[in-house]
Design a protein around this motif. Structure first.
Motif, PDB file in Angstrom:
ATOM      1  N   ASN A  79       0.706  -1.031  -0.278  1.00 49.51           N
ATOM      2  CA  ASN A  79       0.487  -0.391   0.007  1.00 49.51           C
ATOM      3  C   ASN A  79       0.601   0.812  -0.157  1.00 49.51           C
ATOM      4  OD1 ASN A  79      -2.151  -1.192  -0.373  1.00 49.51           O
ATOM      5  ND2 ASN A  79      -2.127  -1.982   2.203  1.00 49.51           N
ATOM      6  N   ASN A  80       1.306   2.023  -1.463  1.00 43.75           N
ATOM      7  CA  ASN A  80       2.164   3.034  -1.387  1.00 43.75           C
ATOM      8  C   ASN A  80       1.516   4.221  -1.059  1.00 43.75           C
ATOM      9  OD1 ASN A  80       2.298   4.151  -3.999  1.00 43.75           O
ATOM     10  ND2 ASN A  80       2.175   1.761  -4.683  1.00 43.75           N
ATOM     11  N   ALA A  81       1.791   4.920  -0.690  1.00 45.68           N
ATOM     12  CA  ALA A  81       1.627   6.105  -0.800  1.00 45.68           C
ATOM     13  C   ALA A  81       2.099   7.292  -1.907  1.00 45.68           C
ATOM     14  CB  ALA A  81       1.560   6.376   0.505  1.00 45.68           C
ATOM     15  N   THR A  82       2.967   7.486  -2.684  1.00 46.55           N
ATOM     16  CA  THR A  82       3.778   7.153  -3.398  1.00 46.55           C
ATOM     17  C   THR A  82       2.832   8.605  -4.724  1.00 46.55           C
ATOM     18  OG1 THR A  82       3.945   6.014  -5.572  1.00 46.55           O
ATOM     19  CG2 THR A  82       6.071   6.547  -2.843  1.00 46.55           C
ATOM     20  N   GLY A  83       1.536   7.408  -5.171  1.00 42.86           N
ATOM     21  CA  GLY A  83       0.630   8.132  -5.679  1.00 42.86           C
ATOM     22  C   GLY A  83       1.641   8.151  -7.985  1.00 42.86           C
ATOM     23  N   ILE A  84       2.402   7.126  -7.953  1.00 44.06           N
ATOM     24  CA  ILE A  84       2.909   6.610  -8.939  1.00 44.06           C
ATOM     25  C   ILE A  84       2.305   6.654 -10.163  1.00 44.06           C
ATOM     26  CG2 ILE A  84       3.499   4.382  -8.303  1.00 44.06           C
ATOM     27  CD1 ILE A  84       6.151   6.207  -9.956  1.00 44.06           C
ATOM     28  N   ASP A  85       0.881   5.906  -9.652  1.00 41.97           N
ATOM     29  CA  ASP A  85       0.293   5.245 -11.070  1.00 41.97           C
ATOM     30  C   ASP A  85      -0.660   6.328 -11.503  1.00 41.97           C
ATOM     31  OD1 ASP A  85      -1.475   5.632  -8.302  1.00 41.97           O
ATOM     32  OD2 ASP A  85      -2.738   4.368  -8.826  1.00 41.97           O
ATOM     33  N   TYR A  86      -0.572   8.077 -11.023  1.00 42.95           N
ATOM     34  CA  TYR A  86      -0.740   9.230 -11.108  1.00 42.95           C
ATOM     35  C   TYR A  86       0.596  10.777 -12.147  1.00 42.95           C
ATOM     36  CZ  TYR A  86      -5.536   7.510  -9.769  1.00 42.95           C
ATOM     37  OH  TYR A  86      -6.874   6.529  -9.495  1.00 42.95           O
ATOM     38  N   ARG A  87       1.143  10.079 -11.361  1.00 42.94           N
ATOM     39  CA  ARG A  87       2.280  10.520 -11.366  1.00 42.94           C
ATOM     40  C   ARG A  87       2.921  10.403 -12.712  1.00 42.94           C
ATOM     41  NH1 ARG A  87       5.735  11.387  -5.721  1.00 42.94           N
ATOM     42  NH2 ARG A  87       5.808  13.080  -7.402  1.00 42.94           N
ATOM     43  N   ASP A  88       4.215  11.184 -13.395  1.00 40.24           N
ATOM     44  CA  ASP A  88       4.814  11.435 -14.600  1.00 40.24           C
ATOM     45  C   ASP A  88       6.187  12.283 -14.097  1.00 40.24           C
ATOM     46  OD1 ASP A  88       4.120  14.324 -14.661  1.00 40.24           O
ATOM     47  OD2 ASP A  88       3.731  14.313 -16.951  1.00 40.24           O
ATOM     48  N   ASP A  89       6.447  12.849 -13.002  1.00 42.64           N
ATOM     49  CA  ASP A  89       7.533  13.342 -13.106  1.00 42.64           C
ATOM     50  C   ASP A  89       8.641  12.020 -12.233  1.00 42.64           C
ATOM     51  OD1 ASP A  89       5.592  12.987 -10.538  1.00 42.64           O
ATOM     52  OD2 ASP A  89       6.655  14.593  -9.870  1.00 42.64           O
ATOM     53  N   ILE A  90       8.508  10.313 -11.354  1.00 42.74           N
ATOM     54  CA  ILE A  90       8.943  10.323 -10.493  1.00 42.74           C
ATOM     55  C   ILE A  90       9.524   8.832 -11.429  1.00 42.74           C
ATOM     56  CG2 ILE A  90       8.876  11.643  -8.764  1.00 42.74           C
ATOM     57  CD1 ILE A  90       7.399   9.273  -7.662  1.00 42.74           C
ATOM     58  N   LYS A 110      13.825  14.235 -13.876  1.00 45.38           N
ATOM     59  CA  LYS A 110      15.361  14.943 -14.467  1.00 45.38           C
ATOM     60  C   LYS A 110      16.084  13.913 -14.509  1.00 45.38           C
ATOM     61  CE  LYS A 110      16.873  16.940 -10.492  1.00 45.38           C
ATOM     62  NZ  LYS A 110      17.234  17.761  -9.498  1.00 45.38           N
ATOM     63  N   TYR A 111      16.609  13.015 -13.558  1.00 44.63           N
ATOM     64  CA  TYR A 111      17.834  12.348 -13.992  1.00 44.63           C
ATOM     65  C   TYR A 111      17.730  11.458 -15.253  1.00 44.63           C
ATOM     66  CZ  TYR A 111      18.657  14.214  -9.211  1.00 44.63           C
ATOM     67  OH  TYR A 111      19.122  14.957  -8.406  1.00 44.63           O
ATOM     68  N   GLY A 112      16.365  10.703 -15.461  1.00 42.44           N
ATOM     69  CA  GLY A 112      16.435  10.308 -16.581  1.00 42.44           C
ATOM     70  C   GLY A 112      15.116   9.077 -16.789  1.00 42.44           C
ATOM     71  N   ASP A 113      15.572   7.408 -17.056  1.00 43.22           N
ATOM     72  CA  ASP A 113      14.616   6.894 -17.005  1.00 43.22           C
ATOM     73  C   ASP A 113      15.447   5.783 -17.409  1.00 43.22           C
ATOM     74  OD1 ASP A 113      12.178   7.595 -17.038  1.00 43.22           O
ATOM     75  OD2 ASP A 113      11.556   8.169 -19.351  1.00 43.22           O
ATOM     76  N   PHE A 114      15.302   4.536 -16.478  1.00 44.25           N
ATOM     77  CA  PHE A 114      15.977   3.286 -16.270  1.00 44.25           C
ATOM     78  C   PHE A 114      15.592   2.633 -18.008  1.00 44.25           C
ATOM     79  CE2 PHE A 114      15.467   5.638 -12.451  1.00 44.25           C
ATOM     80  CZ  PHE A 114      16.497   5.155 -12.047  1.00 44.25           C
ATOM     81  N   ALA A 115      16.523   1.926 -18.123  1.00 46.89           N
ATOM     82  CA  ALA A 115      15.956   1.078 -19.602  1.00 46.89           C
ATOM     83  C   ALA A 115      15.543  -0.439 -19.073  1.00 46.89           C
ATOM     84  CB  ALA A 115      17.467   0.433 -19.728  1.00 46.89           C
ATOM     85  N   SER A 116      14.643  -0.932 -20.110  1.00 53.66           N
ATOM     86  CA  SER A 116      13.134  -1.651 -19.161  1.00 53.66           C
ATOM     87  C   SER A 116      14.352  -2.916 -19.322  1.00 53.66           C
ATOM     88  CB  SER A 116      12.668  -1.414 -20.433  1.00 53.66           C
ATOM     89  OG  SER A 116      12.504  -2.595 -21.329  1.00 53.66           O
ATOM     90  N   GLY A 117      15.352  -2.846 -20.224  1.00 54.06           N
ATOM     91  CA  GLY A 117      15.950  -4.431 -19.664  1.00 54.06           C
ATOM     92  C   GLY A 117      16.420  -4.726 -18.858  1.00 54.06           C
ATOM     93  N   ASP A 118      17.046  -4.110 -17.825  1.00 53.76           N
ATOM     94  CA  ASP A 118      17.424  -3.902 -16.970  1.00 53.76           C
ATOM     95  C   ASP A 118      16.800  -4.291 -15.445  1.00 53.76           C
ATOM     96  OD1 ASP A 118      20.109  -3.601 -18.059  1.00 53.76           O
ATOM     97  OD2 ASP A 118      20.081  -1.383 -17.310  1.00 53.76           O
ATOM     98  N   ILE A 119      15.275  -3.772 -15.781  1.00 56.45           N
ATOM     99  CA  ILE A 119      14.520  -4.334 -14.833  1.00 56.45           C
ATOM    100  C   ILE A 119      13.504  -5.133 -14.869  1.00 56.45           C
ATOM    101  CG2 ILE A 119      15.300  -2.037 -14.028  1.00 56.45           C
ATOM    102  CD1 ILE A 119      12.484  -0.857 -15.279  1.00 56.45           C
ATOM    103  N   GLU A 120      12.907  -5.451 -16.117  1.00 50.45           N
ATOM    104  CA  GLU A 120      11.864  -6.493 -16.114  1.00 50.45           C
ATOM    105  C   GLU A 120      11.672  -7.468 -14.618  1.00 50.45           C
ATOM    106  OE1 GLU A 120       8.811  -7.265 -17.852  1.00 50.45           O
ATOM    107  OE2 GLU A 120      10.128  -5.893 -18.150  1.00 50.45           O
ATOM    108  N   ILE A 134      19.662   9.053 -20.417  1.00 58.38           N
ATOM    109  CA  ILE A 134      19.496  10.477 -20.182  1.00 58.38           C
ATOM    110  C   ILE A 134      19.127  11.392 -21.387  1.00 58.38           C
ATOM    111  CG2 ILE A 134      21.385  12.356 -19.365  1.00 58.38           C
ATOM    112  CD1 ILE A 134      22.946  10.027 -18.269  1.00 58.38           C
ATOM    113  N   PHE A 135      17.935  12.015 -20.270  1.00 59.69           N
ATOM    114  CA  PHE A 135      17.641  12.745 -21.429  1.00 59.69           C
ATOM    115  C   PHE A 135      18.587  14.243 -21.845  1.00 59.69           C
ATOM    116  CE2 PHE A 135      13.733  12.167 -19.063  1.00 59.69           C
ATOM    117  CZ  PHE A 135      13.366  11.053 -19.497  1.00 59.69           C
ATOM    118  N   ASP A 136      18.345  14.585 -23.699  1.00 58.88           N
ATOM    119  CA  ASP A 136      18.987  15.928 -23.739  1.00 58.88           C
ATOM    120  C   ASP A 136      18.637  17.105 -23.459  1.00 58.88           C
ATOM    121  OD1 ASP A 136      21.767  14.717 -24.612  1.00 58.88           O
ATOM    122  OD2 ASP A 136      20.122  14.372 -25.930  1.00 58.88           O
TER     123      ASP A 136
END
Length: 136
Positions: A79-90, A110-120, A134-136
């Protein structure tokens, strides 16, 4: 009855306080991620370097991840309270030990996104290096 209401309020406050103790929100993570972010030649992060506690597996959940998907990946309901299901900033990094969440990081995109192959399938301390796009 009058005694019940204050007890419920105090219990809610204590529960909320305990839940937030799981969040890693310190300078270590910020400093380590800033070093990756500033060095465009480096696009890998060692999750062990971000932690100072014991964990068995880590899961990285991108923005808009549903609770159902998190339950499927974690293998238990959290039961996380992060609200990740509605957030696009984290991105949410969740560290698990003994089928319990021991800590989590709300990592700004702001640090970028993680490659999905590493995390599945989750990340172990023995194989804790993940690729950051990393975003440019």
């Amino acid at each position: 009855m009058n005694f019940l209401i204050p007890c419920l309020i105090i219990s809610s406050i204590l529960f909320a306080g305990c839940h937030h103790n799981l969040e890693i929100n310190d300078d270590l993570v910020e400093r380590r991620m800033n070093s990756v972010f500033l060095n465009k030649d480096q696009n890998e992060v060692d999750l062990n370097a971000l932690t100072d506690f014991s964990w068995e597996k880590a899961y990285i959940f991108p923005p808009y991840t549903t609770s159902e998907y998190m339950t499927e990946k974690l293998g238990f309901k959290w039961n996380n309270a992060t609200g990740i299901d509605y957030r696009d900033d984290i991105n949410l990094i969740v560290f698990v030990k003994d089928k319990k969440v021991v800590k989590y990081i709300e990592l700004p995109r702001k640090y970028g996104d993680f490659a999905s192959g590493d995390i599945e399938n989750g990340i172990t301390p023995e194989n804790s290096i993940v690729t950051v796009e990393i975003f440019d």
